[in-house]
Scaffold this active site. Structure first.
Site, PDB file in Angstrom:
ATOM      1  N   LEU A 122      -0.352  10.255   4.188  1.00 15.40           N
ATOM      2  CA  LEU A 122      -1.612   9.626   3.732  1.00 15.40           C
ATOM      3  C   LEU A 122      -2.391  10.493   2.739  1.00 15.40           C
ATOM      4  O   LEU A 122      -3.619  10.601   2.827  1.00 15.40           O
ATOM      5  CB  LEU A 122      -2.496   9.264   4.929  1.00 15.40           C
ATOM      6  N   GLY A 144      12.254  -0.791   2.877  1.00 15.66           N
ATOM      7  CA  GLY A 144      13.323  -1.329   2.052  1.00 15.66           C
ATOM      8  C   GLY A 144      14.206  -2.322   2.798  1.00 15.66           C
ATOM      9  O   GLY A 144      13.889  -2.730   3.924  1.00 15.66           O
ATOM     10  N   ALA A 156       7.383  10.120   4.519  1.00 20.78           N
ATOM     11  CA  ALA A 156       6.248  10.629   5.275  1.00 20.78           C
ATOM     12  C   ALA A 156       5.393  11.377   4.270  1.00 20.78           C
ATOM     13  O   ALA A 156       5.554  12.569   4.054  1.00 20.78           O
ATOM     14  CB  ALA A 156       6.703  11.553   6.403  1.00 20.78           C
ATOM     15  N   CYS A 189       0.480   3.216  10.535  1.00 18.86           N
ATOM     16  CA  CYS A 189       1.331   4.208   9.881  1.00 18.86           C
ATOM     17  C   CYS A 189       2.205   4.893  10.939  1.00 18.86           C
ATOM     18  O   CYS A 189       1.685   5.484  11.880  1.00 18.86           O
ATOM     19  CB  CYS A 189       0.491   5.220   9.128  1.00 18.86           C
ATOM     20  N   ILE A 230       4.982  -6.249   7.796  1.00 18.57           N
ATOM     21  CA  ILE A 230       4.720  -5.127   8.671  1.00 18.57           C
ATOM     22  C   ILE A 230       4.723  -3.824   7.868  1.00 18.57           C
ATOM     23  O   ILE A 230       5.090  -3.836   6.694  1.00 18.57           O
ATOM     24  CB  ILE A 230       5.817  -5.013   9.789  1.00 18.57           C
ATOM     25  N   SER A 290       0.836  -1.199   0.000  1.00 15.62           N
ATOM     26  CA  SER A 290       0.000   0.000   0.000  1.00 15.62           C
ATOM     27  C   SER A 290       0.872   1.251   0.000  1.00 15.62           C
ATOM     28  O   SER A 290       1.898   1.316   0.664  1.00 15.62           O
ATOM     29  CB  SER A 290      -0.892   0.007   1.238  1.00 15.62           C
TER      30      SER A 290
HETATM   31  C1  LIG Z   1       6.284   5.933  -0.307  1.00 17.21           C
HETATM   32  C2  LIG Z   1       5.573   5.001   0.602  1.00 17.21           C
HETATM   33  C3  LIG Z   1       4.240   5.218   0.925  1.00 17.21           C
HETATM   34  C4  LIG Z   1       3.566   4.347   1.758  1.00 17.21           C
HETATM   35  N1  LIG Z   1       2.244   4.565   2.038  1.00 17.21           N
HETATM   36  C5  LIG Z   1       1.553   3.641   2.768  1.00 17.21           C
HETATM   37  C6  LIG Z   1       0.162   3.743   2.972  1.00 17.21           C
HETATM   38  O1  LIG Z   1      -0.485   4.686   2.503  1.00 17.21           O
HETATM   39  N2  LIG Z   1      -0.461   2.788   3.700  1.00 17.21           N
HETATM   40  C7  LIG Z   1       0.210   1.728   4.234  1.00 17.21           C
HETATM   41  O2  LIG Z   1      -0.409   0.876   4.867  1.00 17.21           O
HETATM   42  N3  LIG Z   1       1.526   1.584   4.050  1.00 17.21           N
HETATM   43  C8  LIG Z   1       2.222   2.522   3.333  1.00 17.21           C
HETATM   44  N4  LIG Z   1       3.561   2.357   3.134  1.00 17.21           N
HETATM   45  C9  LIG Z   1       4.237   1.198   3.723  1.00 17.21           C
HETATM   46  C10 LIG Z   1       4.325   0.050   2.727  1.00 17.21           C
HETATM   47  O3  LIG Z   1       3.068  -0.412   2.359  1.00 17.21           O
HETATM   48  C11 LIG Z   1       5.130  -1.101   3.319  1.00 17.21           C
HETATM   49  O4  LIG Z   1       4.457  -1.583   4.468  1.00 17.21           O
HETATM   50  C12 LIG Z   1       6.530  -0.703   3.711  1.00 17.21           C
HETATM   51  O5  LIG Z   1       7.052   0.232   2.810  1.00 17.21           O
HETATM   52  C13 LIG Z   1       7.456  -1.892   3.796  1.00 17.21           C
HETATM   53  O6  LIG Z   1       7.571  -2.519   2.556  1.00 17.21           O
HETATM   54  P1  LIG Z   1       8.819  -2.260   1.553  1.00 17.21           P
HETATM   55  O7  LIG Z   1      10.060  -2.339   2.379  1.00 17.21           O
HETATM   56  O8  LIG Z   1       8.681  -3.300   0.515  1.00 17.21           O
HETATM   57  O9  LIG Z   1       8.636  -0.863   1.017  1.00 17.21           O
HETATM   58  C14 LIG Z   1       4.247   3.247   2.299  1.00 17.21           C
HETATM   59  C15 LIG Z   1       5.585   3.032   1.993  1.00 17.21           C
HETATM   60  C16 LIG Z   1       6.248   3.889   1.142  1.00 17.21           C
HETATM   61  C17 LIG Z   1       7.703   3.626   0.838  1.00 17.21           C
END
Ligand SMILES: Cc1cc2nc3c(=O)[nH]c(=O)nc-3n(C[C@H](O)[C@H](O)[C@H](O)COP(=O)(O)O)c2cc1C
Ligand SMILES: Cc1cc2nc3c(=O)[nH]c(=O)nc-3n(C[C@H](O)[C@H](O)[C@H](O)COP(=O)(O)OP(=O)(O)OC[C@H]3O[C@@H](n4cnc5c(N)ncnc54)[C@H](O)[C@@H]3O)c2cc1C
Ligand SMILES: Cc1cc2nc3c(=O)[nH]c(=O)nc-3n(C[C@H](O)[C@H](O)[C@H](O)COP(=O)(O)OP(=O)(O)OC[C@H]3O[C@@H](n4cnc5c(N)ncnc54)[C@H](O)[C@@H]3O)c2cc1C
Ligand SMILES: Cc1cc2nc3c(=O)[nH]c(=O)nc-3n(C[C@H](O)[C@H](O)[C@H](O)COP(=O)(O)O)c2cc1C
Ligand code: FES
Ligand code: FES
Lengths: 254, 302, 302, 254
Positions: free
Chosen positions: C75, C216, C72, C130, C190, C22
């Site tokens: 949302l 990441g 950040a 979040c 998570i 997401s």
């Molecule tokens: C740019 C960005 C925006 C995100 N926005 C949301 C969000 O709106 N809702 C949410 O549940 N997680 C959000 N996340 C978290 C991701 O869904 C995910 O849980 C987190 O980035 C870990 O996964 P990754 O390491 O593959 O990025 C966001 C992450 C990133 C990097």
């Protein structure tokens, strides 16, 4: 870095010695230097340090004898293992033209890789190898065909020189030390101490030590070469005699 | 080393702000030699427990493809009789030495702390945060009240400074406050973060302990946040720790509020890291026109 | 795509186990086109709130030298009226779509969830985690009782499956249990971890919101541990998320207990990541001699 | 990746246009391509996307006019800034020998870097630049000395062609399109649409777009080129007319 490896072959070299082939699922990233080692993880059992016996095209070989749980696992288990390394300093043969390798027991393990590097660099390599029982011996040239002369010693006096490798080495070096640029010595501590004492003045001697390796990264300190502030896993295992002489002495008191 | 790097922390005056992190060597006198020879301004020992501990079986440390290390050493240490030799060696080398301690009970903590003080240690660091040792670990530090009790008991019987080391937890700001209230002179923030690595071919967790503590670059932004939060809330004396690998990392921690820093994992990858950090910090101060590193502490807070 | 990658999660049947995380696009119909065209088996939307949110001012995202990203976004989303167009677009493309939602109150959660269901969404994902939005964030997910209340209310009024997404917290195993008890069909584990980056020359935190969420590779070993813990405790249906960057990461999560995975940051660095993961997983299954990815789920637990 | 930069100089090019020099404390890591951009962070104020005007030896130049808080900060503040990039696709001149660059207003910004690449590749580069008020104009050759012909247009009819850049371009291309391998066009959307419409059939036209860039990494989606499923920050800013024609049309309806 941790890499997965599949055990693809095991050869019985002699009564006690095994030679295992691992197919790495990913290469080591760097060309290992002779006398470097790896930590081999036997999943669910232990992780043991092993000299790199040979390495070619994603195949890694180690030579060992069974002493406990870990090495038993290495012999008896199949499937996937973990490999950490290459670890340690190793040695480079670039600047030499004649080298003598002295091994006691499983100290013979790093020879195949050393021999390949020697051949590649046009270095003439002679070998002295001693064991307790001659049933431990195997023909070194099967694993290291390029070595020049091989002199065996056995304490049961059945094959080769009758006595310890260090005794043979001492006698041999008294006469021939001048022919070698360096001597590399791998084996039990008392053997290394002996050779440093007796041949250290005749020729440059490098010794490769063992210690309890746990982390392999210079963190846990278990491989400290007391009373010297050096770690086997990062500073060694190869040292000049004078660097570790105090450690060899200190240890032999216990 | 020039005076511009001088650092006072927990009542100790250090040549510069870079210490080693606990658990990077530090359980044998020879380890102290090694740490001292690589430039750390003070030595932090391995965490000591009352009785000797063997630690876990290997694998106890693995370098991760995603960066950093995962470790579960299991607090291997020679127990209290190992403390004096370390202090003596550090004294010989002219280095302040901080004894890291952990216990199963408040009595154990105080007993070990007393041994440290009697041995001539410069300070103690209470490790309330090991993320992978049952009962000796994170549970302690994540409960502010327990932090208070341990810190108060130890502080009340010692003359040497008490530093409290905490790990990441939901209530870390509160725990930090409690430690200070209880008499801690400084806080070390943070310990490793509980994590896992699995071998995808044997299906087994790689560390013999299954779980381990994540250290190195991955945890830096998290540790930095904790330092920033705790400084903002308490203006405490803080030793920043977690993933510091180069001088820019160190600079960030200083700006966030750390008076000193500890380096662990980066030292495993680069034995020159202390000198490189100090050189970088000096150049940075030069670019900015500052002549004392202490005047940069906490400057990211407006 | 071959059947060996088929995945059932929260009652949905997916072609393969790789979804987007997401917040990686997912607030505009055109975003859905982009995500679908890069191979994700189902689309997860940006988190929706009742009313539109502008989000924070830039900088909202920074790539870190120590690895990963700090974000950040605040949302930013078009509010509930934006949901239907996304669902319609996904339907057009034949992709299941999961609406991520967050609210300031249980009523907000249920209202948005109803809009999602009425719009024809395949499932909802409750974002209780979040780490950098006040009141909408981690506080929710770190309290198991609040998790229970929100999950129960939403589950009780929806026919479509409810997935609960949690962030790192001390009591995450408990929160996970409560979510399941309340009727969640699956858990996403998570979210990002609260962290910080400071510019060492201007002395300012880089993100306009000061704090951000770390994502990441750095968080992978931590996320993996959480998945392992929650699977061990609850044998739940889990969507693993956090730092998954390649097929070996994905394989680790599957062995730890994840039936499906979400990819966020890695997609920002590599638009082919989904295909690469699927290729790798297929080869891996081949080496191991498995013919269904589902039979590998949780195999690191003995 | 985020990099720190010190503002070391600002030049006033004309009534409204500024040219700022940043000294990067660390180089960009890669050579930026013409028409790539950076996000410039004005600490405590905003982060704004700016074309890379020029880049040499750790010095980065941007050309801008003040439109709001961010650009005001860029003009008035001193000290340290942050630079993210290079971002976007940019364009390569490798395969061309004659190129026409058409700029409207601040669309002139990427020209200096483009001109340097053209010179390096032996590409002949002509320029058409139009502005609203001729007081905005400056001599393009001061920043891009290697360009061949420069044709100016102003809507106040004081300097050069009397009218809009797109009108001049259209007239010019009707006659000369055959002389160019490609046309690169940077400016307001209606100008780009105009040129795509009128010259798109005569010659290959590339347009460089603007959109609200927030994250710069293809994550937030704010730069989506509705109704086309493309992101400016990762797929652009440079596109062929036909790739973004619907976007140019769609947008001009609002
Ligand atoms: C740019 C960005 C925006 C995100 N926005 C949301 C969000 O709106 N809702 C949410 O549940 N997680 C959000 N996340 C978290 C991701 O869904 C995910 O849980 C987190 O980035 C870990 O996964 P990754 O390491 O593959 O990025 C966001 C992450 C990133 C990097
Ligand atoms: C750098 C290095 C290279 C080595 N290369 C080889 C080799 O090529 N071939 C070979 O057969 N052996 C080699 N060894 C020794 C080998 O690591 C041990 O035999 C092995 O770890 C024993 O493990 P185990 O579980 O089978 O026995 P355990 O049950 O663990 O112990 C049996 C005996 O081995 C000793 N030992 C245990 N662990 C270690 C350790 N980590 N390091 C040293 N000794 C230990 C113990 O003191 C005990 O006496 C090397 C050791 C080191 C440090
Ligand atoms: C890829 C790209 C390259 C650019 N290159 C240059 C350049 O070289 N020189 C130059 O002068 N300008 C350039 N711009 C436009 C520049 O980014 C905006 O003028 C700037 O962001 C306005 O910021 P502000 O805070 O001063 O004004 P604001 O107060 O933020 O806004 C003023 C006006 O600018 C528009 N605007 C605001 N933010 C953006 C944004 N992120 N992108 C586009 N428009 C925006 C708003 O719609 C508003 O009308 C470029 C834009 C993009 C997307
Ligand atoms: C191998 C290893 C052993 C550690 N042992 C201890 C320990 O005994 N006591 C302690 O408080 N922290 C211990 N730590 C944690 C470090 O002191 C430090 O808090 C953590 O590693 C983060 O710093 P780094 O990223 O610089 O390594 C250990 C860390 C590592 C890597
Ligand atoms: S084995 Fe841990 S320091 Fe050498
Ligand atoms: S600016 Fe965020 S996706 Fe392009």
């Amino acid at each position: 870095m941790f890499r997965s490896a599949k055990k693809t072959r095991i050869m019985i070299l002699s009564e006690k010695y095994y030679y295992v082939e691992f197919s790495l699922l990913e290469d080591l990233g760097v060309e290992p230097r002779p006398l470097q080692f790896v930590n081999i993880w036997i999943p669910g059992v232990d992780e043991v340090p092993m000299s790199i016996s040979q390495y070619t095209e994603e195949k890694l070989y180690v030579l060992f004898k069974v002493v406990g749980e870990g090495t038993r696992g290495l012999r008896d288990r199949w499937g996937f293992f973990g490999v950490k390394g290459p670890l340690g300093n190793g040695i480079s043969l670039n600047n030499y033209s004649r080298v003598l390798f002295i091994a006691g027991g499983t100290g013979i393990a790093p020879l195949p890789l050393l021999a390949r590097h020697a051949e590649r660099n046009g270095v003439e390599l002679d070998v002295i190898w001693g064991v307790k029982k001659s049933s431990e011996l195997f023909d070194v040239k099967t694993l290291a065909p390029s070595v020049n002369n091989v002199y065996y010693a056995s304490e049961d006096c059945i094959v080769g020189y009758c006595g310890r490798a260090s005794d043979l080495a001492e006698r041999f070096l008294r006469e021939h030390a001048w022919r070698y640029d360096i001597v590399i010595c791998v084996g039990p501590k008392n053997m290394l101490l002996d050779i440093c004492r007796k041949a250290g003045s005749l020729v440059d001697v490098y010794v490769s030590l063992e210690a309890i390796v746990k982390c392999g990264f210079g963190a846990c300190g278990s491989c400290i070469l007391k009373p010297i502030p050096k770690l086997l896993c990062t500073d060694g295992p190869v040292f000049k005699c004078n660097e570790v002489y105090k450690h060899l002495e200190w240890n032999s008191q216990y | 080393m020039s005076g511009i790097l001088n650092t006072r922390i927990a009542g100790l005056t250090l040549e510069h702000p870079v210490l080693n992190a606990s658990g990077i060597l530090g359980s044998d006198p020879e380890h102290i030699d090694i740490l001292a020879s690589h430039g750390f301004s003070a030595i932090v020992t391995k965490t000591f427990t009352l009785n000797p501990r063997e630690g876990y079986n290997p694998p106890i440390l693995v370098e991760l493809r995603s960066g950093g290390f995962l470790n579960a050493i299991g607090l291997a240490n020679p127990g209290i009789q190992g403390i004096k030799p370390l202090v003596d060696r550090a004294k010989l080398l002219g280095k302040p030495i901080i004894i890291s301690i952990s216990g199963n009970s408040i009595e154990e903590f105080t007993k070990i702390a007393e041994v440290a003080e009697d041995s001539g240690a410069s300070a103690v660091e209470l490790n309330l945060s090991c993320p992978h040792v049952k009962g000796l670990g994170l549970e302690l530090g994540s409960d502010p009240f327990t932090v208070f009790l341990v810190a108060r008991e130890v502080s009340s019987i010692l003359k040497i400074p008490v530093i409290v080391k905490l790990g990441l937890s939901d209530r870390i700001i509160e725990s930090a406050g409690k430690a200070l209230e209880a008499g801690a002179r400084a806080l070390t923030l943070i310990n490793t973060i509980r994590a896992l690595a699995i071998d995808i071919y044997s299906f087994k967790p790689i560390l013999s302990n299954i779980y381990g503590g994540l250290s190195g670059p991955p945890i830096k932004p998290i540790a930095l946040r904790v330092v920033y939060d705790v400084y903002r809330e308490h203006r405490a004396e803080i030793i920043g720790c977690g993933g510091i690998s180069n001088w820019t990392d160190a600079a960030e921690f200083i700006l966030a509020g750390a008076r000193a820093i500890q380096v662990g994992s980066a030292f495993l990858k680069n034995r020159k890291v202390v000198y490189e950090i100090l050189e970088g910090i000096k150049k940075w101060m030069n670019v900015l026109g500052y002549s004392s590193v202490e005047s940069l502490v906490g400057r990211s807070h407006v």
